[in-house]
Motif scaffolding. Structure first.
Motif, PDB file in Angstrom:
ATOM      1  N   ILE A   2      14.816 -22.692   8.953  1.00  0.00           N
ATOM      2  CA  ILE A   2      15.091 -21.558   9.833  1.00  0.00           C
ATOM      3  C   ILE A   2      13.829 -20.967  10.452  1.00  0.00           C
ATOM      4  CG2 ILE A   2      16.225 -19.301   9.991  1.00  0.00           C
ATOM      5  CD1 ILE A   2      18.060 -21.760   9.418  1.00  0.00           C
ATOM      6  N   ALA A   3      12.704 -21.042   9.753  1.00  0.00           N
ATOM      7  CA  ALA A   3      11.462 -20.461  10.263  1.00  0.00           C
ATOM      8  C   ALA A   3      11.059 -21.057  11.605  1.00  0.00           C
ATOM      9  CB  ALA A   3      10.337 -20.655   9.253  1.00  0.00           C
ATOM     10  N   PHE A   4      11.340 -22.343  11.801  1.00  0.00           N
ATOM     11  CA  PHE A   4      10.949 -23.008  13.041  1.00  0.00           C
ATOM     12  C   PHE A   4      11.759 -22.515  14.233  1.00  0.00           C
ATOM     13  CE2 PHE A   4       9.247 -25.720   9.796  1.00  0.00           C
ATOM     14  CZ  PHE A   4       8.078 -26.231  10.347  1.00  0.00           C
ATOM     15  N   TYR A   5      12.859 -21.833  13.968  1.00  0.00           N
ATOM     16  CA  TYR A   5      13.702 -21.275  15.025  1.00  0.00           C
ATOM     17  C   TYR A   5      13.448 -19.782  15.178  1.00  0.00           C
ATOM     18  CZ  TYR A   5      15.772 -25.811  14.254  1.00  0.00           C
ATOM     19  OH  TYR A   5      15.934 -27.168  14.116  1.00  0.00           O
ATOM     20  N   GLU A   6      13.335 -19.087  14.061  1.00  0.00           N
ATOM     21  CA  GLU A   6      13.025 -17.650  14.095  1.00  0.00           C
ATOM     22  C   GLU A   6      11.754 -17.374  14.877  1.00  0.00           C
ATOM     23  OE1 GLU A   6      14.662 -15.650   9.993  1.00  0.00           O
ATOM     24  OE2 GLU A   6      12.896 -16.924   9.817  1.00  0.00           O
TER      25      GLU A   6
ATOM     26  N   ASP B 278      12.919 -29.687  10.969  1.00  0.00           N
ATOM     27  CA  ASP B 278      11.800 -28.741  11.024  1.00  0.00           C
ATOM     28  C   ASP B 278      11.143 -28.889  12.393  1.00  0.00           C
ATOM     29  OD1 ASP B 278      12.590 -28.735   8.408  1.00  0.00           O
ATOM     30  OD2 ASP B 278      10.652 -29.315   7.573  1.00  0.00           O
ATOM     31  N   THR B 279      11.831 -28.413  13.392  1.00  0.00           N
ATOM     32  CA  THR B 279      11.484 -28.752  14.772  1.00  0.00           C
ATOM     33  C   THR B 279      10.402 -27.834  15.318  1.00  0.00           C
ATOM     34  OG1 THR B 279      13.740 -29.537  15.049  1.00  0.00           O
ATOM     35  CG2 THR B 279      12.434 -29.200  17.048  1.00  0.00           C
ATOM     36  N   ASP B 280       9.213 -28.405  15.454  1.00  0.00           N
ATOM     37  CA  ASP B 280       8.019 -27.669  15.891  1.00  0.00           C
ATOM     38  C   ASP B 280       7.778 -27.986  17.357  1.00  0.00           C
ATOM     39  OD1 ASP B 280       5.481 -26.655  16.373  1.00  0.00           O
ATOM     40  OD2 ASP B 280       4.664 -27.317  14.446  1.00  0.00           O
ATOM     41  N   ILE B 281       7.810 -26.958  18.191  1.00  0.00           N
ATOM     42  CA  ILE B 281       7.656 -27.140  19.630  1.00  0.00           C
ATOM     43  C   ILE B 281       6.334 -27.815  19.978  1.00  0.00           C
ATOM     44  CG2 ILE B 281       6.568 -24.906  20.088  1.00  0.00           C
ATOM     45  CD1 ILE B 281       9.322 -26.434  22.255  1.00  0.00           C
ATOM     46  N   GLN B 282       5.333 -27.674  19.106  1.00  0.00           N
ATOM     47  CA  GLN B 282       4.024 -28.275  19.358  1.00  0.00           C
ATOM     48  C   GLN B 282       3.962 -29.742  18.963  1.00  0.00           C
ATOM     49  OE1 GLN B 282       1.128 -25.757  17.412  1.00  0.00           O
ATOM     50  NE2 GLN B 282       1.457 -24.065  18.826  1.00  0.00           N
ATOM     51  N   LYS B 283       4.999 -30.240  18.310  1.00  0.00           N
ATOM     52  CA  LYS B 283       4.985 -31.626  17.850  1.00  0.00           C
ATOM     53  C   LYS B 283       6.015 -32.511  18.531  1.00  0.00           C
ATOM     54  CE  LYS B 283       3.256 -30.624  13.195  1.00  0.00           C
ATOM     55  NZ  LYS B 283       3.544 -30.715  11.730  1.00  0.00           N
ATOM     56  N   ILE B 284       6.958 -31.921  19.234  1.00  0.00           N
ATOM     57  CA  ILE B 284       7.972 -32.751  19.875  1.00  0.00           C
ATOM     58  C   ILE B 284       7.382 -33.431  21.107  1.00  0.00           C
ATOM     59  CG2 ILE B 284       9.784 -31.225  19.000  1.00  0.00           C
ATOM     60  CD1 ILE B 284      10.176 -30.164  21.793  1.00  0.00           C
ATOM     61  N   PRO B 285       7.966 -34.539  21.541  1.00  0.00           N
ATOM     62  CA  PRO B 285       7.426 -35.262  22.701  1.00  0.00           C
ATOM     63  C   PRO B 285       7.301 -34.372  23.932  1.00  0.00           C
ATOM     64  CG  PRO B 285       9.025 -36.611  21.555  1.00  0.00           C
ATOM     65  CD  PRO B 285       9.095 -35.265  20.917  1.00  0.00           C
ATOM     66  N   LYS B 286       6.195 -34.540  24.631  1.00  0.00           N
ATOM     67  CA  LYS B 286       5.861 -33.652  25.747  1.00  0.00           C
ATOM     68  C   LYS B 286       6.885 -33.715  26.873  1.00  0.00           C
ATOM     69  CE  LYS B 286       2.020 -32.429  23.748  1.00  0.00           C
ATOM     70  NZ  LYS B 286       1.941 -31.101  23.063  1.00  0.00           N
ATOM     71  N   HIS B 287       7.521 -34.861  27.034  1.00  0.00           N
ATOM     72  CA  HIS B 287       8.451 -34.984  28.171  1.00  0.00           C
ATOM     73  C   HIS B 287       9.670 -34.082  28.020  1.00  0.00           C
ATOM     74  CE1 HIS B 287      10.405 -37.831  25.363  1.00  0.00           C
ATOM     75  NE2 HIS B 287      11.511 -37.598  26.044  1.00  0.00           N
ATOM     76  N   LEU B 288       9.895 -33.563  26.803  1.00  0.00           N
ATOM     77  CA  LEU B 288      11.030 -32.664  26.589  1.00  0.00           C
ATOM     78  C   LEU B 288      10.722 -31.223  26.980  1.00  0.00           C
ATOM     79  CD1 LEU B 288      12.233 -33.890  23.066  1.00  0.00           C
ATOM     80  CD2 LEU B 288      13.183 -34.512  25.302  1.00  0.00           C
ATOM     81  N   LEU B 289       9.467 -30.893  27.126  1.00  0.00           N
ATOM     82  CA  LEU B 289       9.083 -29.494  27.303  1.00  0.00           C
ATOM     83  C   LEU B 289       9.526 -28.917  28.642  1.00  0.00           C
ATOM     84  CD1 LEU B 289       5.495 -29.521  25.731  1.00  0.00           C
ATOM     85  CD2 LEU B 289       7.684 -28.911  24.665  1.00  0.00           C
ATOM     86  N   ASP B 290       9.825 -29.764  29.606  1.00  0.00           N
ATOM     87  CA  ASP B 290      10.278 -29.283  30.918  1.00  0.00           C
ATOM     88  C   ASP B 290      11.770 -28.964  30.938  1.00  0.00           C
ATOM     89  OD1 ASP B 290       7.723 -29.541  31.979  1.00  0.00           O
ATOM     90  OD2 ASP B 290       8.061 -31.628  32.581  1.00  0.00           O
ATOM     91  N   LEU B 291      12.476 -29.282  29.862  1.00  0.00           N
ATOM     92  CA  LEU B 291      13.917 -29.037  29.810  1.00  0.00           C
ATOM     93  C   LEU B 291      14.211 -27.585  29.460  1.00  0.00           C
ATOM     94  CD1 LEU B 291      15.011 -32.283  27.952  1.00  0.00           C
ATOM     95  CD2 LEU B 291      14.974 -31.855  30.421  1.00  0.00           C
TER      96      LEU B 291
ATOM     97  N   ALA C 298      21.246 -24.425   5.716  1.00  0.00           N
ATOM     98  CA  ALA C 298      20.349 -23.451   6.321  1.00  0.00           C
ATOM     99  C   ALA C 298      19.187 -23.237   5.358  1.00  0.00           C
ATOM    100  CB  ALA C 298      21.069 -22.138   6.580  1.00  0.00           C
ATOM    101  N   ASP C 299      18.050 -23.830   5.665  1.00  0.00           N
ATOM    102  CA  ASP C 299      16.888 -23.707   4.783  1.00  0.00           C
ATOM    103  C   ASP C 299      16.185 -22.397   5.109  1.00  0.00           C
ATOM    104  OD1 ASP C 299      14.906 -24.101   2.982  1.00  0.00           O
ATOM    105  OD2 ASP C 299      14.000 -25.820   3.983  1.00  0.00           O
ATOM    106  N   ALA C 300      16.756 -21.329   4.570  1.00  0.00           N
ATOM    107  CA  ALA C 300      16.301 -19.976   4.904  1.00  0.00           C
ATOM    108  C   ALA C 300      15.561 -19.302   3.763  1.00  0.00           C
ATOM    109  CB  ALA C 300      17.501 -19.115   5.302  1.00  0.00           C
ATOM    110  N   LYS C 301      15.743 -19.803   2.540  1.00  0.00           N
ATOM    111  CA  LYS C 301      15.074 -19.272   1.344  1.00  0.00           C
ATOM    112  C   LYS C 301      15.190 -17.751   1.259  1.00  0.00           C
ATOM    113  CE  LYS C 301      11.887 -23.161   1.036  1.00  0.00           C
ATOM    114  NZ  LYS C 301      12.295 -23.855   2.296  1.00  0.00           N
ATOM    115  N   ARG C 302      16.406 -17.257   1.450  1.00  0.00           N
ATOM    116  CA  ARG C 302      16.640 -15.824   1.355  1.00  0.00           C
ATOM    117  C   ARG C 302      16.629 -15.381  -0.106  1.00  0.00           C
ATOM    118  NH1 ARG C 302      15.227 -16.137   6.276  1.00  0.00           N
ATOM    119  NH2 ARG C 302      16.671 -15.485   7.915  1.00  0.00           N
ATOM    120  N   GLY C 303      16.432 -14.101  -0.334  1.00  0.00           N
ATOM    121  CA  GLY C 303      16.430 -13.558  -1.683  1.00  0.00           C
ATOM    122  C   GLY C 303      16.144 -12.073  -1.633  1.00  0.00           C
ATOM    123  N   ASP C 304      17.169 -11.247  -1.767  1.00  0.00           N
ATOM    124  CA  ASP C 304      17.011  -9.805  -1.651  1.00  0.00           C
ATOM    125  C   ASP C 304      18.129  -9.141  -2.439  1.00  0.00           C
ATOM    126  OD1 ASP C 304      16.211  -7.233  -0.761  1.00  0.00           O
ATOM    127  OD2 ASP C 304      15.560  -8.077   1.156  1.00  0.00           O
ATOM    128  N   ILE C 305      18.166  -7.813  -2.430  1.00  0.00           N
ATOM    129  CA  ILE C 305      19.186  -7.094  -3.185  1.00  0.00           C
ATOM    130  C   ILE C 305      20.575  -7.357  -2.612  1.00  0.00           C
ATOM    131  CG2 ILE C 305      17.599  -5.290  -3.946  1.00  0.00           C
ATOM    132  CD1 ILE C 305      18.787  -3.491  -1.756  1.00  0.00           C
TER     133      ILE C 305
END
Length: 271
Positions: A61-65, A22-35, A90-97
């Protein structure tokens, strides 16, 4: 990946650990943000540090979408990087017709080559069946979730007796077998695991909520394990965000190793 191959990995690693990405850009170590791709770089290092202890990875999937096309690229690179003998969810929790579900299935099973996808069952059989048309791919149906609002519907009593989540478990077994269907059961609902095992004794259960959310690994193992383990226990925050320094991956590996050691003991005790 079929059930036999998944069980072999569980036995080989003495583990039923699933690491949630569940990779949140606001929570990952700051030193990675320049990559160029900080999300993928974070995932890559987490995978490198935990792969010897994990039998599954579960990108939410929401953390990437949320990052548009660049997020989808990070997700695809992550899926491709995960070792092929490790189960992918893929934790996408889809559900449709039906027609829409068919396209979702193609996206995650053909395009991304995930082993499984989480699906909401409340539109019924025709919304789930398209996902079951793929060999060695899995549907993980939401059954009894641990969020507070889950009780709004899942625990509703039925006129014929029992609760709605129980009917989901019973009815869905008409759609697919133990090599196609798993179920999500929250770790904080461990008191229901004995009842769930009476209804679905042979299916795998994906169990989130151990660790940061307060679920008990021992209770889940005691009441949820069957003769082929039948459990994938997910930990996300307790592993991937255990440390925010340059040593984040090493600490994640230590946390994964600690859980794996506990799981090895429970496999010896309950399997």
């Amino acid at each position: 990946m079929n059930r036999a191959a998944l069980f072999e990995q569980i036995k080989k690693k003495s583990s039923y650990l699933c690491v949630g990405l569940d990779t949140d850009i606001q929570k990952i170590p700051k030193h990675l943000l320049d990559l160029e791709d900080p999300i993928f770089e974070f995932n890559k290092q987490i995978i490198d540090a935990t792969a010897k202890y994990a039998v599954a990875y579960k990108p939410n999937i929401a953390f990437y979408e949320a990052h548009g096309i660049e997020g989808w690229k990070s997700l695809q690179k992550t899926i491709d990087y995960i070792p092929k003998d490790i189960f992918t969810i893929a934790d996408a929790k889809r559900g449709d017709i039906g027609n829409t579900s068919k396209m979702y299935a193609r996206a995650f099973f053909e395009q991304m080559d995930c082993d499984s996808i989480t699906v909401a069952p409340y539109m019924g059989e025709d919304s789930v069946k398209p996902f079951l048309d793929f060999d060695n791919k899995w549907v993980i149906l939401l059954a009894l979730t641990s969020n507070a609002g889950g009780k709004d519907f899942q625990n509703l009593g039925l006129n014929k007796g029992g609760e709605l989540y129980e009917e989901v478990l019973r009815k869905s077994q008409e759609w697919g077998d133990t090599d196609q269907l798993m179920y999500v059961v929250g770790a904080t609902r461990a008191e229901a695991l004995q009842n769930i095992r009476n209804i679905v004794p042979d299916h795998f259960l994906l169990v989130p909520g151990v660790g940061a959310q307060g679920g008990s690994l021992e209770e889940v193992s005691k009441y949820g394990m069957n003769n082929h383990c039948g459990l994938l226990v997910n930990s996300s925050r307790g592993i991937i965000y255990a440390d925010n320094s340059a040593d984040f991956a090493a600490v994640a590996g230590q946390k994964a190793e600690e859980l794996q050691a506990q799981m090895a003991g429970f496999l010896d005790k309950y399997l």
